[in-house]
Design a protein around this motif. Structure first.
Motif, PDB file in Angstrom:
ATOM      1  N   HIS A 154      -8.376   2.246  -2.466  1.00 29.39           N
ATOM      2  CA  HIS A 154      -9.033   1.983  -3.756  1.00 29.39           C
ATOM      3  C   HIS A 154      -8.528   0.704  -4.417  1.00 29.39           C
ATOM      4  N   VAL A 155      -7.759  -0.097  -3.686  1.00 32.10           N
ATOM      5  CA  VAL A 155      -7.152  -1.290  -4.283  1.00 32.10           C
ATOM      6  C   VAL A 155      -8.217  -2.260  -4.794  1.00 32.10           C
ATOM      7  N   LEU A 189      -1.187  -3.649  -7.636  1.00 30.12           N
ATOM      8  CA  LEU A 189      -2.366  -4.155  -6.940  1.00 30.12           C
ATOM      9  C   LEU A 189      -2.075  -5.492  -6.269  1.00 30.12           C
ATOM     10  N   ASP A 190      -0.807  -5.879  -6.296  1.00 34.22           N
ATOM     11  CA  ASP A 190      -0.283  -7.058  -5.602  1.00 34.22           C
ATOM     12  C   ASP A 190       1.063  -6.651  -5.008  1.00 34.22           C
ATOM     13  N   PRO A 191       1.490  -7.290  -3.930  1.00 37.49           N
ATOM     14  CA  PRO A 191       2.828  -6.976  -3.409  1.00 37.49           C
ATOM     15  C   PRO A 191       3.891  -7.253  -4.471  1.00 37.49           C
ATOM     16  N   GLU A 228       3.738  -2.329  -1.645  1.00 40.83           N
ATOM     17  CA  GLU A 228       2.507  -2.992  -1.251  1.00 40.83           C
ATOM     18  C   GLU A 228       1.363  -2.485  -2.118  1.00 40.83           C
ATOM     19  N   PRO A 229       0.290  -3.252  -2.230  1.00 38.37           N
ATOM     20  CA  PRO A 229      -0.859  -2.782  -3.007  1.00 38.37           C
ATOM     21  C   PRO A 229      -1.320  -1.393  -2.557  1.00 38.37           C
ATOM     22  N   THR A 284       3.224 -15.328  -7.870  1.00 42.10           N
ATOM     23  CA  THR A 284       2.004 -14.538  -7.733  1.00 42.10           C
ATOM     24  C   THR A 284       1.898 -13.546  -8.889  1.00 42.10           C
ATOM     25  N   ARG A 285       0.679 -13.073  -9.155  1.00 38.40           N
ATOM     26  CA  ARG A 285       0.451 -12.115 -10.231  1.00 38.40           C
ATOM     27  C   ARG A 285       1.074 -10.770  -9.888  1.00 38.40           C
TER      28      ARG A 285
END
Length: 258
Positions: free
Chosen positions: A22-23, A129-131, A187-188, A209-210
């Motif tokens: 569902h990411v 939703l980001d590493p 991980e996401p 990164t975000r």
């Protein structure tokens, strides 16, 4: 279920890949949420602090991506297993975004003192939703069993949330005090599950990164409305509930019944 035993003992457990399918849906929901903030949206940085720390909550009924994952995804079943509950009610959703170079940490806090709900059967899912590495969620194992709850504070103003905070303990410094802090690179789609009474926080995002995170708050059979020393967060004005009442179904729908 080993994860349920860990959750009840420590107040926190890692569930790898819980939202892995569902990411992309959740990312789309976060994009919509940031483009169309709700009434509770906040920017949590003072002038001169670099980056951006955005959060917003209680948007599931107007963000279709969030509602789809909440109703059709794995969270309700996982929550029932972890809490040992026949029912699972939705309390609210929460989005937290730290853009690259946001040094400000998420302050240490427990969710329960901000909320108007009490019970042993509560769970929050925090899913990046980001590493994430250094900016991952950090939880203090066993803090859900402390005899006193931690005084809630306002993240931006850094003031006490309630004028009468005598029943609460000061916010501790888990690093300085050598507490048992649980944190994992994630991980996401991975998720940390923790109780409303578990002390938690996060470092700033110093990466390039975000760090987008989707959080979901759910309650079980024994959850009841409780009065606090002032307006709660989320406030939910005009709810009409009295101490000891179950949360009203029209505002907090049951998403699973076994």
């Amino acid at each position: 279920m080993e994860e349920a035993e860990t959750f009840r003992r420590d107040g926190v457990v890692l569930l790898r890949g819980l939202f892995a399918d569902h990411v992309e849906t959740l990312r789309a929901g976060v994009t919509r949420n940031m483009a169309e903030p709700g009434p509770h949206a906040a920017e949590n940085l003072k002038p001169g602090e670099g980056g951006r720390f955005f959060d917003d909550y209680c948007n599931w009924s107007r963000i279709p991506e969030f509602e789809a994952v909440i109703r059709d995804g794995p969270a309700a079943r996982a929550a029932a297993d972890l809490m040992g509950s026949r029912t699972v009610q939705l309390f609210h959703d929460h989005v937290l975004v730290k853009e690259p170079g946001t040094a400000k940490p998420t302050p240490w806090h427990q969710d329960a003192p901000y909320y108007f709900v009490e019970g042993m059967q509560t769970v929050s899912f925090w899913s990046p939703l980001d590493p994430v590495g250094d900016a991952t969620l950090r939880c203090v194992a066993g803090s859900h069993r402390w005899p006193r709850q931690v005084l809630p504070t306002r993240w931006l103003a850094e003031t006490d949330f309630y004028a009468d905070g005598g029943d609460y303990m000061p916010v501790p410094d888990p690093d300085a005090e050598g507490m048992d802090i649980r944190e994992w690179p994630m991980e996401p789609g991975d998720a940390v599950a923790f109780t409303f009474g578990t002390l938690h926080g996060a470092r700033g995002n110093r990466s390039d990164t975000r760090r987008r995170a989707f959080s979901l708050r759910l309650v079980g059979d024994d959850a009841r409305y409780v009065a606090r020393p002032g307006p709660t967060s989320p406030p939910f004005p005009g709810h009409g509930m009295q101490p000891g009442d179950r949360l009203r179904e029209d505002w907090f729908p049951t998403i699973l019944h076994r």
